[in-house]
Scaffold this motif. Structure first.
Motif, PDB file in Angstrom:
ATOM      1  N   MET A  14     -76.606  10.940 -86.982  1.00 44.92           N
ATOM      2  CA  MET A  14     -76.271  12.269 -86.463  1.00 44.92           C
ATOM      3  C   MET A  14     -77.473  13.196 -86.278  1.00 44.92           C
ATOM      4  O   MET A  14     -77.310  14.407 -86.197  1.00 44.92           O
ATOM      5  N   ARG A  17     -76.410  14.486 -82.076  1.00 45.93           N
ATOM      6  CA  ARG A  17     -74.963  14.561 -82.272  1.00 45.93           C
ATOM      7  C   ARG A  17     -74.353  15.488 -81.233  1.00 45.93           C
ATOM      8  O   ARG A  17     -75.062  16.200 -80.526  1.00 45.93           O
ATOM      9  N   GLY A  18     -72.991  15.501 -81.240  1.00 49.66           N
ATOM     10  CA  GLY A  18     -72.290  16.227 -80.194  1.00 49.66           C
ATOM     11  C   GLY A  18     -72.107  15.259 -79.029  1.00 49.66           C
ATOM     12  O   GLY A  18     -73.067  14.593 -78.619  1.00 49.66           O
ATOM     13  N   ALA A  19     -70.863  15.186 -78.533  1.00 47.81           N
ATOM     14  CA  ALA A  19     -70.533  14.138 -77.554  1.00 47.81           C
ATOM     15  C   ALA A  19     -71.417  14.169 -76.301  1.00 47.81           C
ATOM     16  O   ALA A  19     -71.804  13.127 -75.783  1.00 47.81           O
ATOM     17  N   GLY A  20     -71.756  15.357 -75.831  1.00 44.92           N
ATOM     18  CA  GLY A  20     -72.576  15.467 -74.619  1.00 44.92           C
ATOM     19  C   GLY A  20     -73.996  14.977 -74.853  1.00 44.92           C
ATOM     20  O   GLY A  20     -74.560  14.236 -74.046  1.00 44.92           O
ATOM     21  N   ARG A  60     -71.364   5.121 -82.780  1.00 45.04           N
ATOM     22  CA  ARG A  60     -70.281   6.014 -83.219  1.00 45.04           C
ATOM     23  C   ARG A  60     -69.054   5.696 -82.358  1.00 45.04           C
ATOM     24  O   ARG A  60     -69.176   5.587 -81.140  1.00 45.04           O
ATOM     25  N   SER A 126     -70.169  22.848 -80.252  1.00 42.74           N
ATOM     26  CA  SER A 126     -69.968  22.243 -78.941  1.00 42.74           C
ATOM     27  C   SER A 126     -70.817  22.976 -77.915  1.00 42.74           C
ATOM     28  O   SER A 126     -70.663  24.189 -77.719  1.00 42.74           O
ATOM     29  N   HIS A 127     -71.682  22.229 -77.237  1.00 42.40           N
ATOM     30  CA  HIS A 127     -72.534  22.845 -76.217  1.00 42.40           C
ATOM     31  C   HIS A 127     -71.701  23.313 -75.029  1.00 42.40           C
ATOM     32  O   HIS A 127     -72.052  24.304 -74.398  1.00 42.40           O
ATOM     33  N   ALA A 128     -70.601  22.603 -74.761  1.00 39.80           N
ATOM     34  CA  ALA A 128     -69.745  23.013 -73.639  1.00 39.80           C
ATOM     35  C   ALA A 128     -69.031  24.329 -73.971  1.00 39.80           C
ATOM     36  O   ALA A 128     -68.993  25.252 -73.153  1.00 39.80           O
ATOM     37  N   GLN A 155     -71.805  21.829 -89.039  1.00 41.47           N
ATOM     38  CA  GLN A 155     -72.372  22.072 -87.706  1.00 41.47           C
ATOM     39  C   GLN A 155     -72.197  23.534 -87.289  1.00 41.47           C
ATOM     40  O   GLN A 155     -72.831  23.998 -86.347  1.00 41.47           O
ATOM     41  N   ASP A 193     -64.558  15.492 -77.974  1.00 44.77           N
ATOM     42  CA  ASP A 193     -65.198  14.181 -78.074  1.00 44.77           C
ATOM     43  C   ASP A 193     -64.508  13.194 -77.155  1.00 44.77           C
ATOM     44  O   ASP A 193     -65.135  12.259 -76.656  1.00 44.77           O
ATOM     45  N   ASN A 203     -61.308  15.984 -81.257  1.00 49.69           N
ATOM     46  CA  ASN A 203     -62.501  16.805 -81.528  1.00 49.69           C
ATOM     47  C   ASN A 203     -62.670  16.897 -83.045  1.00 49.69           C
ATOM     48  O   ASN A 203     -61.873  16.356 -83.817  1.00 49.69           O
ATOM     49  N   LYS A 204     -63.718  17.577 -83.464  1.00 50.12           N
ATOM     50  CA  LYS A 204     -64.082  17.664 -84.890  1.00 50.12           C
ATOM     51  C   LYS A 204     -62.869  17.902 -85.789  1.00 50.12           C
ATOM     52  O   LYS A 204     -61.997  18.706 -85.465  1.00 50.12           O
ATOM     53  N   LYS A 229     -65.797  13.147 -70.626  1.00 51.37           N
ATOM     54  CA  LYS A 229     -65.190  13.122 -71.966  1.00 51.37           C
ATOM     55  C   LYS A 229     -63.752  12.578 -71.909  1.00 51.37           C
ATOM     56  O   LYS A 229     -63.073  12.532 -72.925  1.00 51.37           O
TER      57      LYS A 229
END
Ligand code: RUB
Length: 307
Positions: A14, A17-20, A60, A126-128, A155, A193, A203-204, A229
């Motif tokens: 990680m 990390r983060g899906a994007g 992952r 989440s960056h999005a 996070q 995610d 998601n988380k 996603k």
């Protein structure tokens, strides 16, 4: 191969990390590997690309952005090594550009749904979701944010740093305070995610609690998710696997050793059913969860035969 192994390890631990971000890192790793790959035959080239693809995907299990990125980046049709190599470099770069553009578009589109004075709650990092929040703030809207801590990896600390850098008024809360503060919130915005063909969100861990509390308090629940996603394999019935991480993320192993009757469970993600989701802000516009199937069919180049 060494560089791919390093990227895989960073995703597994990680550090990335983060899906994007995971998706972009995987695309970059495949591109750089393909660029330097020395082989004597097309069979060897295909086998090596498959080997690194499998390694990256195995790091992952939950974020579907990872297999989607690997599939899109490692695509080639040529049967000679030099052309196939160039195709991979091109496709990986296209994916990386698409991911960057998607974040910008989600920010622009989603921020139009934010009103002046809105109080927003977000979860994890989440960056999005942050793209929507920061774009709204930069367009002059007077907003503030509740950010959850997001145990066990916290996070939420990354999120409050990011929001603080923009000068956005932010309140950090523990995860269990979500329902307590929901009355003060106008909108919940979270990332994704994975989104299943039936519109359910992965998601988380704890995201579904935000959704339930928002539903109860009649607050809007928005998901920010790039089209990569969405999970193609859910169409043919494959479930999305929820990653379970080590107990030591939660408790000191020395303490646990003294407690023979205690086990620790540490799922990293949970499911939020489609009926709790008001809208999904994607790079192709705002959609209802019921449109997930269409996104998969029309924007991920999905074909039944491939699965
Ligand atoms: C991160 C997480 C994020 C999504 C979306 O989990 O659940 O909400 O990945 O993030 P982890 P983004 O920290 O375990 O990777 O919008 O940045 O892709």
């Amino acid at each position: 191969m060494q560089k791919v192994k390093e990227t895989a390890e960073k995703i597994r631990t990680m550090e990335i990390r983060g899906a994007g971000r995971i998706a972009k890192a995987a695309a970059e790793a495949i591109r750089d590997y393909a660029a330097e790959l020395e082989v004597t035959s097309m069979e060897e080239f295909s086998a090596k690309i498959k080997e690194v693809s499998d390694l990256l995907i195995s790091t992952r299990p939950t974020a579907v952005s990872l297999p989607n990125a690997v599939k899109l980046a490692s695509k080639y049709s040529s049967d000679n090594v030099e052309d196939a190599r160039q195709e991979i470099i091109k496709n990986a770069n296209l994916f990386i550009e698409r991911a960057d553009r998607a974040l910008e578009k989600i920010g622009k589109i989603g921020s139009r749904r934010i009103q002046d004075g809105d109080v927003i709650m977000t979860h994890c990092n989440s960056h999005a979701a942050l793209s929507i929040i920061t774009t709204a703030f930069e367009s002059g809207k007077d907003i503030s944010v509740y950010s959850t801590e997001s145990r066990p990896r916290c996070q939420g600390i990354l999120t409050i740093r990011h929001l603080n850098d923009f000068g956005i008024p932010t309140t950090l809360i523990v995860d269990s305070a979500v329902r307590y503060y929901m009355k003060d919130v106008d909108k919940v915005i979270v990332g994704a995610d994975a989104i299943a063909a039936n519109g359910a969100l992965v998601n988380k861990i704890g995201t579904s609690q935000l959704a339930l509390a928002a539903h109860e308090a009649r607050k809007s629940f928005m998901v920010a998710a790039e089209t990569f996603k969405f999970s193609p394999s859910t169409i043919v019935g494959n479930p999305i696997e929820i990653e379970e991480r080590d107990a030591e993320e939660i408790i000191d192993p020395a303490i646990l050793k003294e407690l023979p009757h205690v086990q620790v469970r540490n799922p990293a993600f949970d499911f939020t059913p489609a009926e709790y989701i008001d809208m999904i802000v994607t790079d192709i516009g705002i959609i209802p969860p019921a449109m997930a199937y269409t996104v998969i069919k029309e924007h991920l180049g999905w074909e039944l035969g491939e699965i």
